[in-house]
Motif scaffolding. Structure first.
Motif, short mmCIF file in Angstrom:
data_model
loop_
_atom_site.label_atom_id
_atom_site.label_comp_id
_atom_site.label_asym_id
_atom_site.label_seq_id
_atom_site.Cartn_x
_atom_site.Cartn_y
_atom_site.Cartn_z
N TYR A 1 1.62 4.85 87.24
CA TYR A 1 0.81 4.76 86.03
C TYR A 1 -0.62 4.40 86.44
N GLU A 2 -1.59 5.02 85.80
CA GLU A 2 -3.00 4.93 86.22
C GLU A 2 -3.50 3.50 86.39
N SER A 3 -3.27 2.64 85.40
CA SER A 3 -3.81 1.28 85.49
C SER A 3 -3.11 0.47 86.59
N THR B 1 -1.73 8.81 83.37
CA THR B 1 -1.28 8.07 82.19
C THR B 1 0.01 8.67 81.64
#
Length: 250
Positions: A213-215, A240
């Motif tokens: 996941y990006e974050s 995302t």
């Protein structure tokens, strides 16, 4: 500086993990600050519920820009942790109160290793990322400081993507199919990774071709930069998971 210790929660180690309740949206919740209608009001349902790659059948997310997508298809939170919050703050928090789809018992969702795979009923899931509290969550709980309180407790619950669609219901056992040996948990990521954890996570993702996941990927890179290390974690291994899955077969 080490991350703060998470809220103390007793989960009976002699009890096998299982699904205590499956929840979908009861009614839409109006969020004055954003003007959106949120699906955070989750309530237990009777009978089987189908888990699909883009979410739980019959469920809804009001803010599609920040919620949902294949990496956040299913949200699980342990009943024991939610009840600990309720006791500490004298709140009434029944199953579904944190917007969770799966209420677990006997299974600490924050000790779930990122990339760990579960079978519940006919579905297979993979743990992806912690939940970060937002303004909607605070409005729903009725406490503008709730985001800080929730974060300080160090327990976020786990988002999952659906690898094999299928039905699940209250009472289904949680069977852990695989657990990656990098050892970085959902709770570790929520409280903040150190350089060793960040390195282990990114190396595992790179070696296995696992999309993060990006974050989560960003947070790991930040931890490494703070330790004076450079990283070139590939763009193809971060997303995302919203929209069309960026051609990754997700």
């Amino acid at each position: 500086m080490s991350a703060p210790a998470p809220m103390s929660v007793r989960i009976d180690p002699s009890t096998s993990g299982s699904i205590a309740a499956v929840c979908t949206v009861g009614q839409l919740f109006p969020v004055a600050a954003s003007g959106l209608m949120s699906g955070i009001d989750k309530r237990p349902v009777d009978g089987p519920v189908r888990l699909l790659p883009h979410g739980v059948l019959g469920d809804v997310q009001g803010d599609r820009e920040n919620h949902g997508g294949v990496f956040k298809a299913v949200y699980a939170f342990s009943r024991e942790t939610r009840r600990a919050h309720a006791r500490e703050r004298e709140l009434d928090l029944p199953d579904g109160s944190f917007g969770e789809n799966l209420v677990t018992t006997g299974q600490d969702t924050d000790e779930t290793v990122i990339g760990e795979r579960w079978r519940i009923g006919g579905a297979e899931l993979e743990a992806t990322t912690p939940r970060n509290p937002c303004g909607t969550f605070a409005a729903w709980i009725g406490d503008r400081r709730w985001g800080r309180t929730f974060t300080a407790a160090g327990r976020a619950g786990a988002y999952f993507r659906v690898l094999v669609p299928g039905e699940t219901r209250a009472g289904d056992a949680i069977e852990v199919l695989t657990r990656p040996d990098h050892g970085v948990t959902i709770g570790d990521a929520f409280r903040g990774l150190d350089a060793e954890q960040a390195r282990a996570l990114l190396q595992w993702a790179d070696a296995t071709g696992t999309v993060l996941y990006e974050s989560l990927a960003r947070g790991a890179e930040t931890a490494l930069r703070r330790a004076g290390e450079n990283t070139d974690f590939p763009q193809r291994l971060r997303s995302t998971g919203r929209g069309l899955g960026l051609g990754m077969g997700l």
